[in-house]
Design a protein around this motif. Structure first.
Motif: not given
Length: 93
Positions: A26, A30, A63-64, A67, A70-71, A78, A82
């Motif tokens: 993830g 991202s 942001v990464p 993400c 979230l993954a 997710a 992505l």
């Protein structure tokens, strides 16, 4: 035959249940997008990376990480989301 199908699905679940792998997938998917857009915007404005504002760099780092988290929680959904964004991004290279 039924035992073979259940062992295949268990192997798939074990393979996708690794949180470190999901986080790295993830974050890297991202992160590549964020890095590409950030570097292209710096290149297009003929500036340098030092000219980028601090809050933009903080967002480019956050942001990464978000993400990746979230993954970890949503696993395959997710990562598929992505991957779809990564494939649909229109990079000039």
């Amino acid at each position: 035959m039924p035992s073979q199908k259940s062992s295949d699905s268990e192997g798939t679940q074990k393979q996708n249940s690794n949180p470190v792998k999901n986080f790295l997938l993830g974050a890297s998917l991202s992160g590549i997008l964020i890095f590409a857009y950030l570097s292209l915007s710096v290149d297009m404005t003929y500036g340098s990376l030092a000219a980028v504002e601090t809050w933009r760099l903080a967002v480019a780092i956050a942001v990464p990480i978000a993400c990746g988290l979230l993954a970890v929680f949503f696993k395959d959904r997710a990562i598929a989301w992505l991957s779809q964004i990564f494939e649909s991004a229109n990079f000039p290279f």
